[in-house]
Design a protein around this motif. Sequence first.
Motif, PDB file in Angstrom:
ATOM      1  N   ARG A   1      10.225   4.872  -4.994  1.00 22.21           N
ATOM      2  CA  ARG A   1       8.963   4.968  -4.263  1.00 22.21           C
ATOM      3  C   ARG A   1       9.154   4.716  -2.777  1.00 22.21           C
ATOM      4  O   ARG A   1       8.492   5.316  -1.941  1.00 22.21           O
ATOM      5  CB  ARG A   1       7.983   3.954  -4.847  1.00 22.21           C
ATOM      6  N   PHE A   2      10.065   3.826  -2.450  1.00 23.39           N
ATOM      7  CA  PHE A   2      10.240   3.418  -1.057  1.00 23.39           C
ATOM      8  C   PHE A   2      11.415   4.094  -0.370  1.00 23.39           C
ATOM      9  O   PHE A   2      11.783   3.703   0.718  1.00 23.39           O
ATOM     10  CB  PHE A   2      10.430   1.902  -0.985  1.00 23.39           C
TER      11      PHE A   2
ATOM     12  N   LEU B   1      11.560   4.760   3.347  1.00 23.71           N
ATOM     13  CA  LEU B   1      11.653   3.680   4.317  1.00 23.71           C
ATOM     14  C   LEU B   1      13.046   3.563   4.930  1.00 23.71           C
ATOM     15  O   LEU B   1      13.199   3.045   6.029  1.00 23.71           O
ATOM     16  CB  LEU B   1      11.295   2.340   3.663  1.00 23.71           C
TER      17      LEU B   1
ATOM     18  N   ASP C   1      -2.778   8.786  -1.400  1.00 16.87           N
ATOM     19  CA  ASP C   1      -1.446   8.264  -1.115  1.00 16.87           C
ATOM     20  C   ASP C   1      -1.544   7.265   0.034  1.00 16.87           C
ATOM     21  O   ASP C   1      -1.930   7.618   1.149  1.00 16.87           O
ATOM     22  CB  ASP C   1      -0.520   9.422  -0.755  1.00 16.87           C
TER      23      ASP C   1
ATOM     24  N   ALA D   1       0.891   5.432   1.525  1.00 17.23           N
ATOM     25  CA  ALA D   1       1.997   5.373   2.488  1.00 17.23           C
ATOM     26  C   ALA D   1       1.650   5.963   3.853  1.00 17.23           C
ATOM     27  O   ALA D   1       1.826   5.295   4.872  1.00 17.23           O
ATOM     28  CB  ALA D   1       3.243   6.027   1.901  1.00 17.23           C
TER      29      ALA D   1
ATOM     30  N   VAL E   1       2.852  -3.152  -1.980  1.00 18.28           N
ATOM     31  CA  VAL E   1       2.332  -2.621  -0.716  1.00 18.28           C
ATOM     32  C   VAL E   1       2.654  -3.589   0.428  1.00 18.28           C
ATOM     33  O   VAL E   1       2.829  -3.164   1.571  1.00 18.28           O
ATOM     34  CB  VAL E   1       0.815  -2.341  -0.815  1.00 18.28           C
TER      35      VAL E   1
ATOM     36  N   GLU F   1       5.988  -2.550   1.686  1.00 18.38           N
ATOM     37  CA  GLU F   1       5.878  -1.253   2.339  1.00 18.38           C
ATOM     38  C   GLU F   1       5.217  -1.381   3.712  1.00 18.38           C
ATOM     39  O   GLU F   1       5.707  -0.843   4.704  1.00 18.38           O
ATOM     40  CB  GLU F   1       5.075  -0.323   1.434  1.00 18.38           C
TER      41      GLU F   1
ATOM     42  N   ARG G   1       6.892  -1.063   7.618  1.00 23.30           N
ATOM     43  CA  ARG G   1       6.335  -0.050   8.521  1.00 23.30           C
ATOM     44  C   ARG G   1       5.792  -0.701   9.793  1.00 23.30           C
ATOM     45  O   ARG G   1       5.170  -0.045  10.612  1.00 23.30           O
ATOM     46  CB  ARG G   1       5.249   0.743   7.820  1.00 23.30           C
TER      47      ARG G   1
END
Length: 195
Positions: free
Chosen positions: A8-9, A12, A88, A90, A106, A109, A113
């Motif tokens: 999922r990440f 990044l 979504d 992200a 999250v 994430e 970011r």
Amino acid sequence: TGVGGSLRFRYLAGLAPRQRGRRTGAVARVLVVGVHNPAMTHGVVKAVQQAFPDGGRGDHLSFFFRPHPTAPPGSLDRVEGWPAVEGDLAPQLEEFDLVVTTGSTVALEARFRGVPVIIFRSATDLDADDLGNMAPKGFLKYASAGEMREQIMRQLREPGGESADEAGLRDSLFSAVDEQAWVKAVGVPCGVASR
């Protein structure tokens, strides 16, 4: 999150985070993220509402709510007066100045970011979050209900960016997944499995 979290990440890896700190808008946008446990979601929402009984208007804040996508029936899916964040998440994270949750992925994430994160800890919650033990000091901020207002206001004022320790943590947590090994184990390409 294991391998699924790594998939999922994956985006990044090598992503340059936004410089941390308040966006240029006159009103700070705070995202409150629900978790799979309904009681914990209710707890963090209640703590934020008690910290800002006027809904944040007097402090130039606007609160938004993101329910957990796999929360069980009967879970909180809307908060009166807070716009819901859907779809979504992200690409939407950088629209916020701060994320508040009880320990969702999250949080990682958002932090990677460049968005500050506060993890709510109630007096009755069992803290099973190992992230705090492996993350660099100060990587995530924690707040009880009584500390919530002060911590939100502090995080919105505090500038900063990603440190070398944080970049190293990101790279070690979200290392690349071998596509062939994944297909052999799961039977579908990574992109399909991570949706």
